[in-house]
Design a protein around this motif. Structure first.
Motif, PDB file in Angstrom:
ATOM      1  N   LEU A  30     -26.765   8.402  12.068  1.00 42.49           N
ATOM      2  CA  LEU A  30     -27.241   9.690  11.565  1.00 42.49           C
ATOM      3  C   LEU A  30     -27.943  10.426  12.702  1.00 42.49           C
ATOM      4  CD1 LEU A  30     -27.586  11.546   9.122  1.00 42.49           C
ATOM      5  CD2 LEU A  30     -29.699  10.326   8.576  1.00 42.49           C
ATOM      6  N   VAL A  31     -27.313  11.493  13.201  1.00 42.02           N
ATOM      7  CA  VAL A  31     -27.844  12.181  14.385  1.00 42.02           C
ATOM      8  C   VAL A  31     -28.471  13.531  14.051  1.00 42.02           C
ATOM      9  CG1 VAL A  31     -26.267  11.040  15.969  1.00 42.02           C
ATOM     10  CG2 VAL A  31     -25.552  13.156  14.858  1.00 42.02           C
ATOM     11  N   GLY A  32     -28.497  13.913  12.756  1.00 39.13           N
ATOM     12  CA  GLY A  32     -29.134  15.176  12.408  1.00 39.13           C
ATOM     13  C   GLY A  32     -29.109  15.439  10.917  1.00 39.13           C
ATOM     14  N   ASP A  33     -30.205  16.029  10.403  1.00 35.13           N
ATOM     15  CA  ASP A  33     -30.220  16.477   9.005  1.00 35.13           C
ATOM     16  C   ASP A  33     -30.738  17.916   8.984  1.00 35.13           C
ATOM     17  OD1 ASP A  33     -33.347  16.160   7.861  1.00 35.13           O
ATOM     18  OD2 ASP A  33     -32.853  14.891   9.582  1.00 35.13           O
ATOM     19  N   PHE A  34     -30.113  18.763   8.134  1.00 33.13           N
ATOM     20  CA  PHE A  34     -30.350  20.195   8.172  1.00 33.13           C
ATOM     21  C   PHE A  34     -30.463  20.757   6.757  1.00 33.13           C
ATOM     22  CE2 PHE A  34     -27.800  18.763  11.706  1.00 33.13           C
ATOM     23  CZ  PHE A  34     -28.495  19.245  12.805  1.00 33.13           C
ATOM     24  N   ALA A  35     -31.153  21.897   6.657  1.00 29.22           N
ATOM     25  CA  ALA A  35     -31.394  22.499   5.343  1.00 29.22           C
ATOM     26  C   ALA A  35     -30.358  23.547   4.969  1.00 29.22           C
ATOM     27  CB  ALA A  35     -32.789  23.135   5.313  1.00 29.22           C
ATOM     28  N   ASN A  36     -29.537  24.000   5.932  1.00 26.27           N
ATOM     29  CA  ASN A  36     -28.511  24.991   5.604  1.00 26.27           C
ATOM     30  C   ASN A  36     -27.432  24.996   6.677  1.00 26.27           C
ATOM     31  OD1 ASN A  36     -29.106  27.239   7.675  1.00 26.27           O
ATOM     32  ND2 ASN A  36     -31.124  26.841   6.761  1.00 26.27           N
ATOM     33  N   ASP A  50     -18.913  13.557  14.134  1.00 21.57           N
ATOM     34  CA  ASP A  50     -17.604  13.162  13.626  1.00 21.57           C
ATOM     35  C   ASP A  50     -17.469  13.502  12.143  1.00 21.57           C
ATOM     36  OD1 ASP A  50     -16.569  11.701  16.028  1.00 21.57           O
ATOM     37  OD2 ASP A  50     -18.376  10.526  15.677  1.00 21.57           O
ATOM     38  N   VAL A  51     -18.603  13.453  11.411  1.00 19.40           N
ATOM     39  CA  VAL A  51     -18.589  13.665   9.966  1.00 19.40           C
ATOM     40  C   VAL A  51     -19.758  14.578   9.578  1.00 19.40           C
ATOM     41  CG1 VAL A  51     -18.663  12.564   7.681  1.00 19.40           C
ATOM     42  CG2 VAL A  51     -17.630  11.356   9.606  1.00 19.40           C
ATOM     43  N   ILE A  52     -19.507  15.497   8.631  1.00 17.54           N
ATOM     44  CA  ILE A  52     -20.568  16.318   8.045  1.00 17.54           C
ATOM     45  C   ILE A  52     -20.564  16.079   6.538  1.00 17.54           C
ATOM     46  CG2 ILE A  52     -21.391  18.653   7.581  1.00 17.54           C
ATOM     47  CD1 ILE A  52     -20.134  19.530  10.214  1.00 17.54           C
ATOM     48  N   ILE A  53     -21.717  15.642   6.007  1.00 21.85           N
ATOM     49  CA  ILE A  53     -21.881  15.468   4.560  1.00 21.85           C
ATOM     50  C   ILE A  53     -22.791  16.598   4.091  1.00 21.85           C
ATOM     51  CG2 ILE A  53     -22.683  13.949   2.713  1.00 21.85           C
ATOM     52  CD1 ILE A  53     -22.190  11.583   4.577  1.00 21.85           C
ATOM     53  N   SER A  54     -22.236  17.514   3.285  1.00 23.56           N
ATOM     54  CA  SER A  54     -22.966  18.746   2.975  1.00 23.56           C
ATOM     55  C   SER A  54     -22.998  19.030   1.477  1.00 23.56           C
ATOM     56  CB  SER A  54     -22.306  19.931   3.692  1.00 23.56           C
ATOM     57  OG  SER A  54     -22.908  21.139   3.312  1.00 23.56           O
ATOM     58  N   ASP A  55     -24.165  19.514   1.030  1.00 20.69           N
ATOM     59  CA  ASP A  55     -24.271  20.062  -0.317  1.00 20.69           C
ATOM     60  C   ASP A  55     -23.487  21.379  -0.355  1.00 20.69           C
ATOM     61  OD1 ASP A  55     -25.053  20.479  -2.911  1.00 20.69           O
ATOM     62  OD2 ASP A  55     -26.992  21.351  -2.388  1.00 20.69           O
ATOM     63  N   ILE A  56     -23.068  21.780  -1.554  1.00 15.84           N
ATOM     64  CA  ILE A  56     -22.289  23.023  -1.653  1.00 15.84           C
ATOM     65  C   ILE A  56     -23.177  24.233  -1.876  1.00 15.84           C
ATOM     66  CG2 ILE A  56     -21.875  23.042  -4.156  1.00 15.84           C
ATOM     67  CD1 ILE A  56     -18.964  23.792  -3.492  1.00 15.84           C
ATOM     68  N   SER A  57     -24.334  24.033  -2.537  1.00 15.95           N
ATOM     69  CA  SER A  57     -25.198  25.164  -2.896  1.00 15.95           C
ATOM     70  C   SER A  57     -26.440  25.154  -2.019  1.00 15.95           C
ATOM     71  CB  SER A  57     -25.589  25.075  -4.382  1.00 15.95           C
ATOM     72  OG  SER A  57     -26.441  26.150  -4.736  1.00 15.95           O
ATOM     73  N   MET A  58     -26.484  26.103  -1.039  1.00 15.44           N
ATOM     74  CA  MET A  58     -27.616  26.179  -0.114  1.00 15.44           C
ATOM     75  C   MET A  58     -27.862  27.640   0.243  1.00 15.44           C
ATOM     76  SD  MET A  58     -26.683  23.094   2.567  1.00 15.44           S
ATOM     77  CE  MET A  58     -25.092  23.832   2.949  1.00 15.44           C
ATOM     78  N   PRO A  59     -29.086  27.983   0.656  1.00 12.46           N
ATOM     79  CA  PRO A  59     -29.360  29.360   1.091  1.00 12.46           C
ATOM     80  C   PRO A  59     -28.761  29.629   2.466  1.00 12.46           C
ATOM     81  CG  PRO A  59     -31.288  27.990   1.419  1.00 12.46           C
ATOM     82  CD  PRO A  59     -30.288  27.135   0.686  1.00 12.46           C
ATOM     83  N   PHE A  60     -28.674  30.911   2.809  1.00 19.01           N
ATOM     84  CA  PHE A  60     -28.213  31.372   4.123  1.00 19.01           C
ATOM     85  C   PHE A  60     -26.715  31.158   4.324  1.00 19.01           C
ATOM     86  CE2 PHE A  60     -32.653  29.775   5.237  1.00 19.01           C
ATOM     87  CZ  PHE A  60     -33.247  30.951   4.796  1.00 19.01           C
ATOM     88  N   MET A  61     -26.213  29.925   4.109  1.00 18.31           N
ATOM     89  CA  MET A  61     -24.786  29.621   4.254  1.00 18.31           C
ATOM     90  C   MET A  61     -24.482  28.382   3.433  1.00 18.31           C
ATOM     91  SD  MET A  61     -22.511  28.638   7.641  1.00 18.31           S
ATOM     92  CE  MET A  61     -22.450  30.301   8.289  1.00 18.31           C
ATOM     93  N   ASP A  62     -23.605  28.506   2.424  1.00 21.99           N
ATOM     94  CA  ASP A  62     -23.350  27.357   1.552  1.00 21.99           C
ATOM     95  C   ASP A  62     -22.342  26.400   2.176  1.00 21.99           C
ATOM     96  OD1 ASP A  62     -20.707  28.178   1.012  1.00 21.99           O
ATOM     97  OD2 ASP A  62     -21.314  29.362  -0.717  1.00 21.99           O
ATOM     98  N   GLY A  63     -22.068  25.309   1.453  1.00 19.37           N
ATOM     99  CA  GLY A  63     -21.226  24.259   1.997  1.00 19.37           C
ATOM    100  C   GLY A  63     -19.803  24.692   2.280  1.00 19.37           C
ATOM    101  N   LEU A  64     -19.225  25.526   1.424  1.00 16.26           N
ATOM    102  CA  LEU A  64     -17.854  25.975   1.640  1.00 16.26           C
ATOM    103  C   LEU A  64     -17.771  26.958   2.809  1.00 16.26           C
ATOM    104  CD1 LEU A  64     -16.564  26.381  -2.025  1.00 16.26           C
ATOM    105  CD2 LEU A  64     -16.159  24.502  -0.435  1.00 16.26           C
ATOM    106  N   GLU A  65     -18.768  27.822   2.966  1.00 18.99           N
ATOM    107  CA  GLU A  65     -18.792  28.712   4.131  1.00 18.99           C
ATOM    108  C   GLU A  65     -18.936  27.903   5.414  1.00 18.99           C
ATOM    109  OE1 GLU A  65     -20.846  32.858   2.757  1.00 18.99           O
ATOM    110  OE2 GLU A  65     -22.143  31.110   2.762  1.00 18.99           O
ATOM    111  N   LEU A  66     -19.780  26.879   5.363  1.00 20.68           N
ATOM    112  CA  LEU A  66     -19.933  25.996   6.516  1.00 20.68           C
ATOM    113  C   LEU A  66     -18.611  25.306   6.833  1.00 20.68           C
ATOM    114  CD1 LEU A  66     -21.526  24.349   8.628  1.00 20.68           C
ATOM    115  CD2 LEU A  66     -22.180  22.779   6.784  1.00 20.68           C
ATOM    116  N   ALA A  67     -17.932  24.794   5.811  1.00 18.13           N
ATOM    117  CA  ALA A  67     -16.658  24.109   6.017  1.00 18.13           C
ATOM    118  C   ALA A  67     -15.641  25.034   6.672  1.00 18.13           C
ATOM    119  CB  ALA A  67     -16.130  23.580   4.689  1.00 18.13           C
TER     120      ALA A  67
END
Length: 536
Positions: A30-36, A50-67
């Motif tokens: 685990l090399v980083g944890d982020f709020a958005n 190599d891998v991003i595990i992301s929630d879908i509902s977040m402020p500023f930029m949600d999980g699908l926008e990030l993807a």
């Protein structure tokens, strides 16, 4: 060990995942944890997981926008979406974005461990496929027919007429090359930490084919032609994009992906030269010569890079047919080598002429070919003010005098080339800075937008922009936006959310966070402090 980012706006969720999962036990770090999502994209300027595990509902930029943003720039990163929304449209959108998994919350620690095991098995299989040299060796015997490779090599090296090109393409079952077109040349830097035994020459051939296999997969997916040359380089022909900017963007994306996979899975590096765009297959030798010239800059800029002829020399002044090996060696040394290298090359040339005892007319002809190489080097870079005359050779009476004159001329050419290169690069950086100053208010401005504007690859632009400004693109853009925000706070009565919008931030809360990080106080505190200073 695979690197992982966790993205969730709830700190308790992130802390829970960090505490309850033994990541290393499952083959992850685990090399980083982020709020958005925005924080993730900024972090990926420096570290790509190599891998991003992301929630879908977040402020500023949600999980699908990030993807969506990650898939565009880093198609090799696995994305796992965690969501509390059991809706079909979310799953559909995730599938379109090529998200690896779409998991419903709440997820238990046991389920997360099973998920990690599944992801690791998938990634291990990809790694195994790329590293299984015995499998690659068997595939080597079933590679492209030699005749087709030699035809394609003749096409880009020597050039062919349109009727023969059409006939040969039909014979080999190849689709005609639609405009525009360009050539990319891939050359292995070295084999990294691998120990290659001199008595096992097949090892190097297997590793070369492993690199070819990576590029073959990418070329097949993109519908482009790929072949190997007798110099053990790999050549990729891109065609079918009517706009130059789109063709270069595709070339940079393919090159960066290939470079990443070879470094990641095969543990050695390649450098990739990208030639200029041409309008038809008859002009491909021009693009091929450009790609080789771009590769020569590896000496200056280092290994494991994508090098575009437009990056390092600007737009070539016109097409020239490829030079013979000696002429290209001299031109390469003049453009990328040291003055000592060039002098040694010229001294060897003069010494060989002496030993040959060639007649005067023959010697003069050889010397004029050397002069022509220097002239070509200046013309390719648009140095029209630089003049070397072929007839100047008749002013001298001995080969030694001519050798000294050639060394002085080459030194002058090298100085002019270095000045021109620095001027061009600085001009492109200034052009990028002007673009940022003009478009900073656009929320979606990106590194790719800047690179399209200045026609440079992202990797090379990032290198020279940091060298000339001392800041990354993100740092520079943020500073410009914060400076503009300070001006608006000082000289206008606009509300904070209005100022946020005017400097490119649709979310005023995110703007406030960045402003405080930049100025050490919130926008409101900054405005109040200015008001007090004026009253005092």
């Amino acid at each position: 060990m695979y690197n992982v980012f966790i993205v969730d706006d709830e700190a308790v969720v992130r802390d829970g995942l960090k505490r309850t999962i033994n990541w290393q036990e499952h083959g992850f770090e685990l090399v980083g944890d982020f709020a958005n999502g925005r924080e993730v994209l900024e972090a990926m300027e420096h570290t790509v997981p190599d891998v991003i595990i992301s929630d879908i509902s977040m402020p500023f930029m949600d999980g699908l926008e990030l993807a969506a943003a990650v898939v565009r720039k880093y198609p090799y990163v696995k994305i796992i979406i965690l969501t509390g929304f059991d809706e079909f449209e979310y799953a559909q959108q995730a599938i379109r974005l090529k998200v690896s998994d779409f998991i419903l919350k709440p997820i238990t620690a046991h389920e997360m461990r099973e998920l990690l095991q599944k992801v690791k098995r998938e990634m291990d299989e990809v790694t195994r496929q790329h590293e299984d040299l015995s499998r690659l060796y068997s595939q080597l015997k079933q590679s492209l027919p030699l005749l087709k490779e030699r035809f394609l090599e003749r096409l880009v090296v020597n050039g062919l007429k349109a009727p023969e090109i059409a006939e040969r393409f039909q014979y080999f079952g190849l689709n005609p090359l639609a405009p525009l077109q360009l050539v990319m040349v891939v050359d292995i830097d070295d084999f990294g930490e691998r120990q290659i035994r001199s008595d096992r020459g097949g090892d190097t051939e297997i590793l070369r084919y492993a690199a070819f296999n990576v590029l073959e997969e990418i070329a097949g997916r993109e519908g482009q032609l790929l072949f190997r040359t007798r110099e053990e380089r790999i050549v990729l022909l891109l065609a079918g994009e009517p706009e130059e900017s789109a063709l270069y963007e595709q070339a940079y994306r393919i090159a960066e992906e290939a470079r990443y996979y070879i470094d990641k899975f095969l543990k050695f590096t390649v450098s990739i030269g990208v030639g200029q765009a041409v309008r038809n297959a008859e002009e491909l030798p021009v693009s091929y010569a450009n790609a080789l010239s771009a590769l020569d800059y590896r000496f200056l800029l280092g290994k494991n890079r994508v090098l575009s002829i437009l990056d390092v020399e600007g737009r070539p002044a016109g097409g020239t047919q490829p030079r013979n090996d000696w002429d290209r060696q001299l031109a390469s040394a003049v453009k990328t080598g040291s003055l000592q290298d060039v002098r040694q090359l010229i001294q060897k040339f003069v010494a060989d002429l002496k030993v040959s005892m060639a007649p005067l007319d023959s010697s003069i002809l050889h010397i004029q070919k050397v002069i022509l190489s220097l002239v070509n080097a200046t013309q390719e870079l648009g140095l029209e003010d630089f003049r070397i005359q072929l007839t100047d050779v008749y002013k001298f009476k001995t080969l030694d005098e001519i050798g000294n004159w050639l060394e002085e001329s080459a030194a002058s050419v090298m100085t002019a080339i270095a000045d021109n290169r620095n001027h061009y690069t600085l001009a492109q950086v200034r052009k990028a800075a002007e673009y940022i100053e003009t478009h900073y208010s656009q929320e979606k401005i990106s590194l790719q937008d800047i690179c399209r504007h200045v026609l440079m690859s992202t990797s090379y632009f990032s290198l020279v922009f940091k060298q000339h400004t001392g800041e990354t693109f993100v740092e520079y853009l943020t500073r410009v936006r914060m400076d503009k925000a300070k001006e608006l706070l000082q000289h206008t009565a606009l509300k904070l959310y209005e100022i946020a919008g005017k400097v490119g931030y649709g979310d005023p809360n995110y703007f406030s966070i960045l402003f405080k990080k930049h100025a050490g106080m919130t926008p409101r505190e900054y405005r109040e402090r200015l008001a007090k200073e004026i009253q005092a």
